[in-house]
Write a protein that holds these residues in place. Structure first.
Motif, PDB file in Angstrom:
ATOM      1  N   PHE A  21      31.491 -76.465  32.810  1.00  0.00           N
ATOM      2  CA  PHE A  21      31.532 -77.350  33.983  1.00  0.00           C
ATOM      3  C   PHE A  21      31.062 -78.763  33.592  1.00  0.00           C
ATOM      4  O   PHE A  21      30.327 -79.409  34.332  1.00  0.00           O
ATOM      5  CB  PHE A  21      30.646 -76.779  35.105  1.00  0.00           C
TER       6      PHE A  21
ATOM      7  N   GLU B 259      32.091 -85.698  32.078  1.00  0.00           N
ATOM      8  CA  GLU B 259      32.013 -86.727  31.043  1.00  0.00           C
ATOM      9  C   GLU B 259      30.900 -87.713  31.416  1.00  0.00           C
ATOM     10  O   GLU B 259      30.701 -88.029  32.586  1.00  0.00           O
ATOM     11  CB  GLU B 259      33.354 -87.447  30.908  1.00  0.00           C
TER      12      GLU B 259
ATOM     13  N   LYS C 166      36.019 -71.866  37.678  1.00  0.00           N
ATOM     14  CA  LYS C 166      36.225 -73.236  37.215  1.00  0.00           C
ATOM     15  C   LYS C 166      37.267 -73.975  38.060  1.00  0.00           C
ATOM     16  O   LYS C 166      37.015 -75.074  38.566  1.00  0.00           O
ATOM     17  CB  LYS C 166      36.650 -73.222  35.745  1.00  0.00           C
TER      18      LYS C 166
ATOM     19  N   LEU D 237      35.995 -80.074  44.490  1.00  0.00           N
ATOM     20  CA  LEU D 237      35.558 -81.460  44.245  1.00  0.00           C
ATOM     21  C   LEU D 237      36.691 -82.441  44.548  1.00  0.00           C
ATOM     22  O   LEU D 237      36.479 -83.482  45.181  1.00  0.00           O
ATOM     23  CB  LEU D 237      35.086 -81.620  42.797  1.00  0.00           C
TER      24      LEU D 237
ATOM     25  N   PHE E   2      29.963 -86.775  45.713  1.00  0.00           N
ATOM     26  CA  PHE E   2      31.437 -86.719  45.693  1.00  0.00           C
ATOM     27  C   PHE E   2      32.047 -87.135  47.021  1.00  0.00           C
ATOM     28  O   PHE E   2      33.074 -86.619  47.438  1.00  0.00           O
ATOM     29  CB  PHE E   2      31.935 -85.335  45.224  1.00  0.00           C
TER      30      PHE E   2
ATOM     31  N   GLY F 156      40.657 -89.194  38.798  1.00  0.00           N
ATOM     32  CA  GLY F 156      41.556 -89.108  37.650  1.00  0.00           C
ATOM     33  C   GLY F 156      40.855 -88.338  36.564  1.00  0.00           C
ATOM     34  O   GLY F 156      39.973 -87.524  36.845  1.00  0.00           O
TER      35      GLY F 156
ATOM     36  N   CYS G 298      40.709 -83.637  33.844  1.00  0.00           N
ATOM     37  CA  CYS G 298      40.504 -82.329  34.492  1.00  0.00           C
ATOM     38  C   CYS G 298      41.055 -82.247  35.908  1.00  0.00           C
ATOM     39  O   CYS G 298      42.008 -81.519  36.161  1.00  0.00           O
ATOM     40  CB  CYS G 298      39.020 -81.995  34.505  1.00  0.00           C
ATOM     41  N   LEU G 299      40.450 -82.964  36.848  1.00  0.00           N
ATOM     42  CA  LEU G 299      40.782 -82.728  38.263  1.00  0.00           C
ATOM     43  C   LEU G 299      42.280 -82.793  38.554  1.00  0.00           C
ATOM     44  O   LEU G 299      42.822 -81.855  39.156  1.00  0.00           O
ATOM     45  CB  LEU G 299      40.013 -83.692  39.183  1.00  0.00           C
TER      46      LEU G 299
ATOM     47  N   PHE H 187      38.740 -93.769  33.516  1.00  0.00           N
ATOM     48  CA  PHE H 187      38.840 -93.050  34.797  1.00  0.00           C
ATOM     49  C   PHE H 187      37.520 -93.009  35.537  1.00  0.00           C
ATOM     50  O   PHE H 187      37.480 -92.733  36.727  1.00  0.00           O
ATOM     51  CB  PHE H 187      39.407 -91.639  34.587  1.00  0.00           C
TER      52      PHE H 187
ATOM     53  N   GLU I 155      33.660 -98.392  38.277  1.00  0.00           N
ATOM     54  CA  GLU I 155      32.352 -98.928  38.681  1.00  0.00           C
ATOM     55  C   GLU I 155      31.343 -98.994  37.532  1.00  0.00           C
ATOM     56  O   GLU I 155      30.251 -98.448  37.609  1.00  0.00           O
ATOM     57  CB  GLU I 155      31.798 -98.163  39.889  1.00  0.00           C
TER      58      GLU I 155
HETATM   59  C1  UDX Z   1      35.138 -83.026  36.423  1.00  0.00           C
HETATM   60  C2  UDX Z   1      34.139 -82.087  37.096  1.00  0.00           C
HETATM   61  O1  UDX Z   1      33.159 -82.835  37.790  1.00  0.00           O
HETATM   62  C3  UDX Z   1      33.476 -81.196  36.054  1.00  0.00           C
HETATM   63  O2  UDX Z   1      32.586 -80.276  36.665  1.00  0.00           O
HETATM   64  C4  UDX Z   1      34.569 -80.439  35.320  1.00  0.00           C
HETATM   65  O3  UDX Z   1      34.005 -79.621  34.309  1.00  0.00           O
HETATM   66  C5  UDX Z   1      35.579 -81.414  34.711  1.00  0.00           C
HETATM   67  O4  UDX Z   1      36.096 -82.266  35.714  1.00  0.00           O
HETATM   68  P1  UDX Z   1      34.942 -85.289  35.026  1.00  0.00           P
HETATM   69  O5  UDX Z   1      36.429 -85.229  34.849  1.00  0.00           O
HETATM   70  O6  UDX Z   1      34.084 -85.659  33.871  1.00  0.00           O
HETATM   71  O7  UDX Z   1      34.402 -83.881  35.561  1.00  0.00           O
HETATM   72  O8  UDX Z   1      34.694 -86.380  36.154  1.00  0.00           O
HETATM   73  P2  UDX Z   1      33.990 -86.474  37.581  1.00  0.00           P
HETATM   74  O9  UDX Z   1      32.663 -87.088  37.450  1.00  0.00           O
HETATM   75  O10 UDX Z   1      34.094 -85.209  38.312  1.00  0.00           O
HETATM   76  O11 UDX Z   1      34.947 -87.555  38.266  1.00  0.00           O
HETATM   77  C6  UDX Z   1      36.338 -87.297  38.423  1.00  0.00           C
HETATM   78  C7  UDX Z   1      37.018 -88.453  39.080  1.00  0.00           C
HETATM   79  O12 UDX Z   1      36.679 -88.503  40.454  1.00  0.00           O
HETATM   80  C8  UDX Z   1      36.691 -89.825  38.517  1.00  0.00           C
HETATM   81  O13 UDX Z   1      37.902 -90.574  38.425  1.00  0.00           O
HETATM   82  C9  UDX Z   1      35.752 -90.419  39.537  1.00  0.00           C
HETATM   83  O14 UDX Z   1      35.820 -91.820  39.570  1.00  0.00           O
HETATM   84  C10 UDX Z   1      36.290 -89.815  40.822  1.00  0.00           C
HETATM   85  N1  UDX Z   1      35.297 -89.708  41.912  1.00  0.00           N
HETATM   86  C11 UDX Z   1      34.192 -88.935  41.770  1.00  0.00           C
HETATM   87  C12 UDX Z   1      35.519 -90.383  43.099  1.00  0.00           C
HETATM   88  O15 UDX Z   1      36.513 -91.092  43.257  1.00  0.00           O
HETATM   89  N2  UDX Z   1      34.611 -90.259  44.111  1.00  0.00           N
HETATM   90  C13 UDX Z   1      33.500 -89.481  43.996  1.00  0.00           C
HETATM   91  O16 UDX Z   1      32.741 -89.414  44.967  1.00  0.00           O
HETATM   92  C14 UDX Z   1      33.288 -88.810  42.786  1.00  0.00           C
END
Ligand code: UDX
Length: 469
Positions: A173, A176, A234, A241, A279, A287, A290-291, A359, A424
């Protein structure tokens, strides 16, 4: 107080007879390299494998091939301690390891939304024939539910039956930018197992994690379950999220149309502990590696399972997310007083400073980056775009080569008609609006991440446009 793990099984002797199981990590990309380095830091003997020779050479020389805070120091420290090595040889991995963690990528397939499992297949069929004694193969990669059963089948077909190799699944989980913490101090670990031996081996492999937690008076919850649930843990987390982010971005659209302020709305919602405030940052959307791909692969898998309707909302989550990117281009046209024709906004000749390419901040990753997607759209609408990113320029240049890249924030902003904050980074959040107002041609800013102090920028003479406020 010391936490006791009541479900901890009796100690097992690793097949190699080493005091602690020896761990291998197959695939030393972002996930595998981080795990390999952090588990050597926890005291395990670790061998990382990748088929990419230059990558292995780099890691072996003490260089992390990507940007992740804190990882370089741990790599060098554990290489020097002799606990951590890297190789390209599957024979060596098979000979060395008790537990083989599969950490290879599962990208989106070129021909659709499903995940491409060819790297997993290659890893298993390359490793299994070399296994001469009992071992545990543990999947860590994010996969469609049902993959672990298929992997077990592959192992049975490729390994010597007398070795009695077993399979388990234990998803990661990692976020980055926080990956070291997430491995050393996970908020939970999930073990998908079929036998007591596999469970005992996974406990032994995580003993270092539990011991560290105990010294800090923390507990690491362990969820022991079957293969399917472990795999789903996962993708379901990522789907949740992504949904949370798209929910607040949908609220941003409503706020924009009704005079609401989505940042205050998120505050008001977040005080309800059932909702929580994390979140819920509205902006240009999610972006990364992963997501986006995970919610698509999840939908594709649900279709195959005949329950596609159950996840139909995820396509809406994706659509809301994509709309955020286009929204910036329309806002830019509005602020610049440009027309919006049938082909979209016309930004020909406008000079736009784009702040951010990655991202998210504290990363050099530009995979499916909303920031770069906006840059591309602005450029396609005819704008003359100059991008500045503190860490991501090198990677961004490869994906979007036909815009200008600046070496500093002032250089990007100089003589622009509009500035757009797309990631940001702290450097942007703390930027001085008075100093920048002197550099820019007209002080206009779109705050694509709602990360600037709006009142401060307006006081400094800027025309400020946030997201949904
Ligand atoms: C994500 C999951 O959080 C992590 O648990 C999983 O293992 C892999 O995918 P990550 O891809 O590193 O991790 O990024 P994350 O911090 O989750 O952010 C994902 C994207 O969402 C980013 O582009 C971020 O800018 C965006 N984001 C996040 C928002 O736009 N708003 C938020 O409130 C939070």
């Amino acid at each position: 107080m010391t936490f006791v793990y009541p479900s901890e099984p009796l100690a097992v002797v690793p097949p190699s007879m080493a005091p602690r199981p020896r761990l291998t990590f197959v695939g030393t990309g972002y996930l595998g390299a981080t795990y390999a380095i952090c588990f050597s830091e926890l005291g395990y003997e670790v061998l990382g494998l990748d088929v990419d020779e230059p990558k292995v050479a780099k890691l072996a020389a003490g260089q992390v091939p990507f940007h992740e805070p804190g990882l370089d120091d741990l790599l060098r420290k554990n290489l020097a301690a002799g606990r951590l090595r890297f190789t390209t040889s599957y024979e060596e991995v098979a000979e060395f390891g008790d537990i083989h963690f599969i950490c290879v990528g599962t990208p989106q397939r070129a021909d659709g939304m499903a995940a491409d499992l060819s790297f997993i297949e290659n890893a298993i069929t390359s490793l299994a024939p070399h296994l001469r004694r009992k071992a545990l193969i543990v999947g860590k990669s994010t996969v469609p539910v049902g993959t672990a059963e298929w992997v077990q089948h592959l192992v049975l077909g490729n390994a010597d039956p007398s070795a009695e190799v077993e399979v388990a699944w234990s998803p990661e989980f990692l976020q980055e930018g926080f990956a070291v913490e997430d491995v050393l101090r996970p908020n939970r670990v999930v073990f998908g197992v079929k036998s007591d031996w596999a469970k005992a081996m996974l406990y032994a492999a995580h003993k270092g994690v539990f011991e560290l937690a105990a010294t800090e008076d923390r507990e690491v919850p362990v969820v022991v379950t079957n293969f399917a649930t472990a795999e789903l843990a996962k993708v379901a987390a990522n789907a949740f999220l992504a949904t949370k982010i798209s929910f607040i971005n949908a609220m941003a659209e409503v706020c924009g149309a009704s005079g609401g302020d989505v940042t205050m709305l998120a505050k008001a919602l977040g005080h309800d502990a059932r909702i929580g405030n994390r979140f819920l940052r509205a902006g240009i959307g999610f972006g990364g590696g992963c997501l986006p791909k995970d919610i698509r692969a999840f939908q594709a898998r649900a279709q195959e399972l005949g329950v596609g309707e159950a996840l139909r909302f995820l396509s809406e989550v994706d659509l809301i997310n994509q709309r955020r990117r286009q929204h910036i281009v329309r806002l830019a046209a509005e602020l610049l007083g440009r027309s919006v024709g049938p082909a979209g906004p016309d930004l020909r000749g406008a000079r736009i400073a784009a702040l951010g390419a990655t991202f998210k901040p504290n990363s050099d990753d530009v995979r499916d980056s909303p920031a770069l997607s906006v840059v591309r759209k602005l450029s396609r609408a005819g704008a003359d775009v100059t991008v500045y990113d503190p860490q991501g320029t090198e990677n961004a240049r490869i994906v979007v080569p036909d815009v200008t890249y600046a070496n500093s924030l002032p250089e990007a902003v100089a003589d622009a008609d509009l500035m757009c904050v797309l990631t940001e980074w702290e450097e942007f959040r703390n930027a001085d609006p008075i100093a920048l107002a002197k550099l820019i041609r007209t002080p206009r800013v779109i705050d694509g991440r709602n990360c600037l102090d709006a009142a401060l920028w307006i006081r400094a003479g800027w025309q400020y446009q946030g997201m949904g406020r």
